[in-house]
Design a protein around this motif. Structure first.
Motif, PDB file in Angstrom:
ATOM      1  N   ARG A 222      -3.881   6.286  37.854  1.00  0.00           N
ATOM      2  CA  ARG A 222      -4.816   6.365  39.195  1.00  0.00           C
ATOM      3  C   ARG A 222      -5.605   6.984  38.525  1.00  0.00           C
ATOM      4  N   ALA A 223      -5.752   8.200  38.559  1.00  0.00           N
ATOM      5  CA  ALA A 223      -7.047   9.282  38.828  1.00  0.00           C
ATOM      6  C   ALA A 223      -7.512   8.709  37.048  1.00  0.00           C
ATOM      7  N   GLY A 224      -7.908   7.968  36.395  1.00  0.00           N
ATOM      8  CA  GLY A 224      -7.642   7.099  35.188  1.00  0.00           C
ATOM      9  C   GLY A 224      -7.936   8.102  33.999  1.00  0.00           C
ATOM     10  N   GLU A 225      -6.793   8.818  33.770  1.00  0.00           N
ATOM     11  CA  GLU A 225      -6.068   9.832  32.271  1.00  0.00           C
ATOM     12  C   GLU A 225      -5.955   9.036  31.349  1.00  0.00           C
ATOM     13  N   ALA A 226      -5.441   7.928  31.523  1.00  0.00           N
ATOM     14  CA  ALA A 226      -4.220   7.318  30.756  1.00  0.00           C
ATOM     15  C   ALA A 226      -4.817   5.603  31.391  1.00  0.00           C
ATOM     16  N   LEU A 227      -4.550   4.566  30.843  1.00  0.00           N
ATOM     17  CA  LEU A 227      -4.386   3.042  31.018  1.00  0.00           C
ATOM     18  C   LEU A 227      -2.773   2.812  31.096  1.00  0.00           C
ATOM     19  N   CYS A 228      -1.888   3.945  30.875  1.00  0.00           N
ATOM     20  CA  CYS A 228      -0.930   3.511  30.911  1.00  0.00           C
ATOM     21  C   CYS A 228      -0.021   5.292  30.019  1.00  0.00           C
ATOM     22  N   VAL A 229       0.413   6.059  31.425  1.00  0.00           N
ATOM     23  CA  VAL A 229       1.658   6.973  30.662  1.00  0.00           C
ATOM     24  C   VAL A 229       3.277   6.873  30.822  1.00  0.00           C
ATOM     25  N   SER A 230       3.496   6.664  29.917  1.00  0.00           N
ATOM     26  CA  SER A 230       4.994   6.884  29.790  1.00  0.00           C
ATOM     27  C   SER A 230       5.858   8.337  28.961  1.00  0.00           C
ATOM     28  N   TYR A 231       7.001   8.536  29.905  1.00  0.00           N
ATOM     29  CA  TYR A 231       7.886   9.738  29.515  1.00  0.00           C
ATOM     30  C   TYR A 231       9.031   9.364  28.705  1.00  0.00           C
ATOM     31  N   PHE A 232       9.950  10.363  28.159  1.00  0.00           N
ATOM     32  CA  PHE A 232      11.133   9.443  27.567  1.00  0.00           C
ATOM     33  C   PHE A 232      12.138  10.499  27.388  1.00  0.00           C
ATOM     34  N   PRO A 233      12.778  10.606  28.442  1.00  0.00           N
ATOM     35  CA  PRO A 233      13.677  11.745  28.094  1.00  0.00           C
ATOM     36  C   PRO A 233      14.879  11.797  27.374  1.00  0.00           C
ATOM     37  N   VAL A 234      14.817   9.919  26.568  1.00  0.00           N
ATOM     38  CA  VAL A 234      15.592   9.395  25.077  1.00  0.00           C
ATOM     39  C   VAL A 234      16.986   9.884  25.339  1.00  0.00           C
ATOM     40  N   GLN A 235      17.538   8.456  24.584  1.00  0.00           N
ATOM     41  CA  GLN A 235      18.915   8.355  24.239  1.00  0.00           C
ATOM     42  C   GLN A 235      19.726  10.017  23.845  1.00  0.00           C
ATOM     43  N   PRO A 236      20.206  11.211  24.098  1.00  0.00           N
ATOM     44  CA  PRO A 236      20.539  11.924  23.885  1.00  0.00           C
ATOM     45  C   PRO A 236      21.459  12.045  22.513  1.00  0.00           C
ATOM     46  N   TRP A 237      22.770  11.284  22.768  1.00  0.00           N
ATOM     47  CA  TRP A 237      23.726  11.503  21.553  1.00  0.00           C
ATOM     48  C   TRP A 237      22.916  10.807  20.894  1.00  0.00           C
ATOM     49  N   LEU A 238      22.414  11.092  19.810  1.00  0.00           N
ATOM     50  CA  LEU A 238      21.605  10.779  18.592  1.00  0.00           C
ATOM     51  C   LEU A 238      21.471  12.161  18.050  1.00  0.00           C
ATOM     52  N   ASP A 239      22.765  12.206  16.853  1.00  0.00           N
ATOM     53  CA  ASP A 239      22.946  13.195  16.523  1.00  0.00           C
ATOM     54  C   ASP A 239      21.763  12.502  14.609  1.00  0.00           C
ATOM     55  N   ILE A 240      20.386  12.759  14.968  1.00  0.00           N
ATOM     56  CA  ILE A 240      19.763  12.346  13.787  1.00  0.00           C
ATOM     57  C   ILE A 240      19.072  13.285  13.718  1.00  0.00           C
ATOM     58  N   PRO A 241      18.035  13.645  13.080  1.00  0.00           N
ATOM     59  CA  PRO A 241      17.249  15.391  12.165  1.00  0.00           C
ATOM     60  C   PRO A 241      16.027  14.440  13.198  1.00  0.00           C
ATOM     61  N   ASP A 242      14.979  13.926  13.272  1.00  0.00           N
ATOM     62  CA  ASP A 242      13.519  13.414  14.293  1.00  0.00           C
ATOM     63  C   ASP A 242      13.813  12.471  15.106  1.00  0.00           C
TER      64      ASP A 242
END
Ligand SMILES: [Zn+2]
Length: 494
Positions: A222-242
């Protein structure tokens, strides 16, 4: 103008022993070329929204694939290769394209690929070139990687958990794509990640830390900082390096602002990381507590969440019910094709002794031997009331209701995603009439809650253990939160 449409959705879980090949996708959704439009029309899917937005804007659609495989262990390499080969062939045949719309989950893993969506996006970018905008919707639990971001222009994650905005997210991504195609905006995408996970159980977006993060993202837009802001708490059950929790932002032509917005939103999640922990109980404690309370009490069996990739055949809660509260009216769902077959052969009304559960996964407890009566046999088809799979797409395969004293065991052939109580209702079980009802998920049971509903969270080991400290990690290098603590914010990629 012509835009290619590709959907390939699957949530991986490296702690799960299951594998997903063509059959798992066919059972949910697998369509190629022209069939993509007919099979996805009128549904609540992100790909449906993408096609509708593009069509309404007068943009031609080249449908290539729609594949949805639910959640589980790794996708078989052979199936992944088949989809990528089809995408490559169709994109090359099409000649110059103006853009590409994708609907991805973002947390797929294959037998030998940790970042399949990064590979897919890189393939697409390599064919359509740098000037054709590429947009994708993503699940809130996507593991967004720099490779994905480097090969896309617009990425938009779901806003809500439980996920009830899958279609709306497809719309948001497609609308930005249309603006980019018309050269009204020049999207700049930035990613910022932090080296940690947060427990899924505390990630509801209606309350707690994620409600604050969600409100902040909308305020930044709304404040115009970005067109779209997304947040990803992530699928945590992934034992991968990256992998790590992630913030993403799309701005109009301003890469610095995108980076700043992505950093702000992921830092907001990190600062609240301790608030994601909720009180939890062992299966035995949960059953004892539930037995002492007036019913109905809902048990959230988090360690065996099919929607998070578990096999749906873990037996800790069934074992506790059989030992501690066999005479109370209760219901639990267990994936057990062998029990279903035995019940089917014996027929309704027959009594038999069965070893129930733990057919696929015995690492967390063995089968439970019970004398049961076959109460019901069915084909396992059901209709979802809402959520991403809304409609008559539910299919747990042949199923049986097995009665042991007060316990009703709904034995299913295939694991299925939980949205509400559709599986129980499809076989005539009304959980509100019972003392204890077990739901194998850490979040979607909230769709069933009324102000007066009592619920208890079950913890313990399993492919979707709510406490990440209860799992054995091999490939994700230490240190990482929550197994290790940090004095300063541990950004990745910096
Ligand atoms: Zn999700």
């Amino acid at each position: 103008m012509k835009v290619a449409v590709i959907s390939f959705e699957y949530e991986g879980n490296t702690f799960s022993l299951t594998r997903a090949g063509r059959g798992e996708f066919e059972r949910r959704l697998l369509a190629f070329d022209g069939d993509v439009l007919t099979r996805t029309a009128g549904r609540a899917l992100a790909v449906t929204a993408g096609c509708e937005v593009l069509a309404a804007a007068g943009i031609g659609i080249l449908p290539i694939v729609a594949a949805h495989g639910g959640s589980g262990g790794a996708v078989e390499d052979g199936f992944f290769d088949e989809i990528l080969a089809h995408v490559e062939r169709r994109l090359r045949e099409a000649g110059p394209l103006d853009g590409v719309f994708l609907a991805l989950h973002g947390a797929m893993v294959c037998e030998s690929h940790d970042d399949p969506e990064g590979e897919l996006l890189e393939l697409v970018r390599g064919i359509v070139g740098p000037d054709a905008p590429i947009a994708s919707s993503l699940d809130l639990h996507a593991n967004v990687t720099p490779r994905m971001v480097g090969n896309a222009d617009i990425l938009v994650g779901y806003e809500t958990y439980p996920h009830d905005d899958v279609y709306a997210t497809g719309e948001r991504a497609a609308r930005l794509l249309v603006r980019a195609l018309r050269r009204e905006i020049s999207p700049r995408l930035a990613i910022r990640r932090i080296n940690g996970f947060v427990p899924v159980i505390g990630g509801a977006t209606a309350e707690g830390p994620m409600a604050e993060v969600r409100a902040m993202a909308r305020e930044m837009e709304r404040a115009g900082e970005a067109l779209c802001v997304s947040y990803f708490p992530v699928q945590p059950w992934l034992d991968i390096p990256d992998i790590g929790i992630c913030g993403l932002a799309v701005t109009d032509g301003d890469p610095g602002a995108a980076e700043l917005a992505a950093t702000r939103i992921v830092t907001a999640m990190w600062n609240r990381r301790r608030d994601f922990y909720l009180p939890h109980h062992t299966a035995r404690e949960a059953v004892q507590d539930a037995a002492a309370l007036p019913g109905p009490v809902l048990l959230s069996d988090s360690p065996d969440c099919v929607g998070g990739g578990s096999s749906g055949d873990l037996t800790q809660v069934l074992a506790a019910l059989a030992e501690l509260a066999p005479d109370l009216d209760s219901a639990v769902l267990i994936v057990d094709p062998a029990a279903v077959a035995a019940a089917g052969a014996a027929g309704v009304g027959a009594r038999l002794t069965l070893d129930i559960g733990a057919g696929k996964d015995r690492r967390f407890g063995g089968p439970v031997r019970l004398e049961v009566q076959v109460e019901h046999l069915g084909d396992g088809r059901f209709s979802y009331d809402g959520g991403p799979m809304a409609g008559p797409s539910g299919n747990m395969g042949p199923c049986a209701v097995l009665r042991h004293k007060g316990i009703r065991i709904l034995a299913a052939t295939h694991p299925t995603y939980d949205y509400g109580d559709e599986q129980f209702r499809s076989v005539g079980i009304d959980w509100r009439q019972l003392h204890i009802a077990v739901f194998k998920n850490p979040m979607n049971f909230r769709n069933l809650l009324r102000p007066d509903t009592t619920w208890i969270g079950v913890s313990g080991a399993g492919p979707t253990a709510p406490r990440l400290e209860d799992l054995e990690w091999h490939r994700k290098p230490r240190p990482f939160w929550p197994l290790d603590d940090f004095e300063t914010t541990p950004f990745l990629d910096s």
